[in-house]
Design an enzyme around this catalytic site. Structure first.
Site, PDB file in Angstrom:
ATOM      1  N   SER A  30     -23.484 -77.273  12.680  1.00 17.96           N
ATOM      2  CA  SER A  30     -22.658 -76.108  13.015  1.00 17.96           C
ATOM      3  C   SER A  30     -23.231 -75.302  14.166  1.00 17.96           C
ATOM      4  O   SER A  30     -22.484 -74.676  14.935  1.00 17.96           O
ATOM      5  CB  SER A  30     -22.504 -75.221  11.777  1.00 17.96           C
ATOM      6  OG  SER A  30     -21.784 -75.906  10.771  1.00 17.96           O
ATOM      7  N   VAL A  74     -25.743 -75.001   4.932  1.00 18.60           N
ATOM      8  CA  VAL A  74     -26.426 -74.870   3.644  1.00 18.60           C
ATOM      9  C   VAL A  74     -27.906 -74.588   3.876  1.00 18.60           C
ATOM     10  O   VAL A  74     -28.414 -74.655   4.992  1.00 18.60           O
ATOM     11  CB  VAL A  74     -26.265 -76.146   2.785  1.00 18.60           C
ATOM     12  CG1 VAL A  74     -24.810 -76.384   2.452  1.00 18.60           C
ATOM     13  CG2 VAL A  74     -26.856 -77.365   3.499  1.00 18.60           C
ATOM     14  N   ARG A  79     -32.495 -69.979   8.441  1.00 19.27           N
ATOM     15  CA  ARG A  79     -31.804 -69.589   7.220  1.00 19.27           C
ATOM     16  C   ARG A  79     -30.311 -69.798   7.414  1.00 19.27           C
ATOM     17  O   ARG A  79     -29.773 -69.528   8.485  1.00 19.27           O
ATOM     18  CB  ARG A  79     -32.095 -68.126   6.879  1.00 19.27           C
ATOM     19  CG  ARG A  79     -33.508 -67.882   6.372  1.00 19.27           C
ATOM     20  CD  ARG A  79     -33.706 -66.426   5.987  1.00 19.27           C
ATOM     21  NE  ARG A  79     -32.743 -66.009   4.977  1.00 19.27           N
ATOM     22  CZ  ARG A  79     -32.887 -66.219   3.670  1.00 19.27           C
ATOM     23  NH1 ARG A  79     -33.952 -66.875   3.220  1.00 19.27           N
ATOM     24  NH2 ARG A  79     -31.986 -65.791   2.819  1.00 19.27           N
ATOM     25  N   SER A 102     -12.160 -70.603  12.765  1.00 19.29           N
ATOM     26  CA  SER A 102     -13.360 -71.097  12.097  1.00 19.29           C
ATOM     27  C   SER A 102     -13.093 -71.510  10.652  1.00 19.29           C
ATOM     28  O   SER A 102     -12.532 -70.743   9.872  1.00 19.29           O
ATOM     29  CB  SER A 102     -14.455 -70.025  12.108  1.00 19.29           C
ATOM     30  OG  SER A 102     -15.569 -70.463  11.361  1.00 19.29           O
TER      31      SER A 102
END
Length: 203
Positions: A94, A120, A126, A151
């Site tokens: 991403s 994830v 993070r 999105s």
């Protein structure tokens, strides 16, 4: 170099498909005829001008994110943007989506760009930071280029690589695919009307 991917059902993909490989398209199965008492399919308005959409997806958990793509393509076709008017691109994760979205927007080939990914826990960043950075960057692309960007980059609070979680998020991504297709089509229709009014000096 990233290539446009041709959409195909997930179970037809080879196990070793690389993030930049081309996916072969198979013929879609014939749709079953609806029963006589089935409600009529919803009628959606048509566009005045041809539309072309770029769908940028991350390769991380590809089989989960693919559910969003499949649902998106079905819904956007029902809203009069044919599947051959949607170009699909795949990036490693991403975090790489915004730059690709910006380059695609600058080509002026696309009237909309859709991003899909699953962020994830894990890696050097993070997941909250990655998701927030991606969303802000996509908004920046939209405002700079005036090409709408949508999105479906999701960030579950708790994600475990268990079958139950994979099954849940496959269904969730399918729902999000329908939602992002709806938002995409309705926004494009709204922008068509707005730009027409501006050109005519109405507003």
């Amino acid at each position: 170099m990233n290539q446009i991917l041709q959409d195909a059902p997930t179970d037809t993909l080879p196990a070793d498909t690389s993030p930049t490989a081309t996916i072969s398209a198979d013929s879609a199965p014939a749709e079953p005829s609806p029963p006589d008492d089935a409600p009529p399919a919803p009628s959606h308005p048509r566009f005045t001008k041809p539309q072309r959409v770029a769908f940028v997806q991350s390769a991380w958990h590809r089989d989960v994110v693919a559910e969003c793509r499949h649902a998106f393509l079905d819904e956007i076709a029902a809203r009069h943007i044919a599947r051959d008017r949607v170009d699909i691109f795949e990036v490693p994760g991403s975090f790489e989506i915004p730059l690709h979205a910006q380059l695609l927007a600058k080509t002026r080939r696309y009237t909309a760009i859709v991003a899909a990914g699953l962020v994830v826990d894990g890696g050097i960043y993070r997941h909250e930071f990655v998701a927030d950075t991606v969303i802000k960057a996509l908004m920046d692309v939209q405002l700079r280029t005036e090409v709408p960007v949508f999105s479906a980059v999701l960030t579950p609070q708790q994600f475990h690589e268990t079958q139950a979680h994979f099954d849940f998020f496959r269904k969730h991504f399918a729902t999000k695919g329908i939602e992002v297709a709806t938002a995409c089509a309705e926004t494009l229709l709204s922008l068509e009307r707005l730009r027409s009014q501006v050109a005519a000096g109405i507003i």
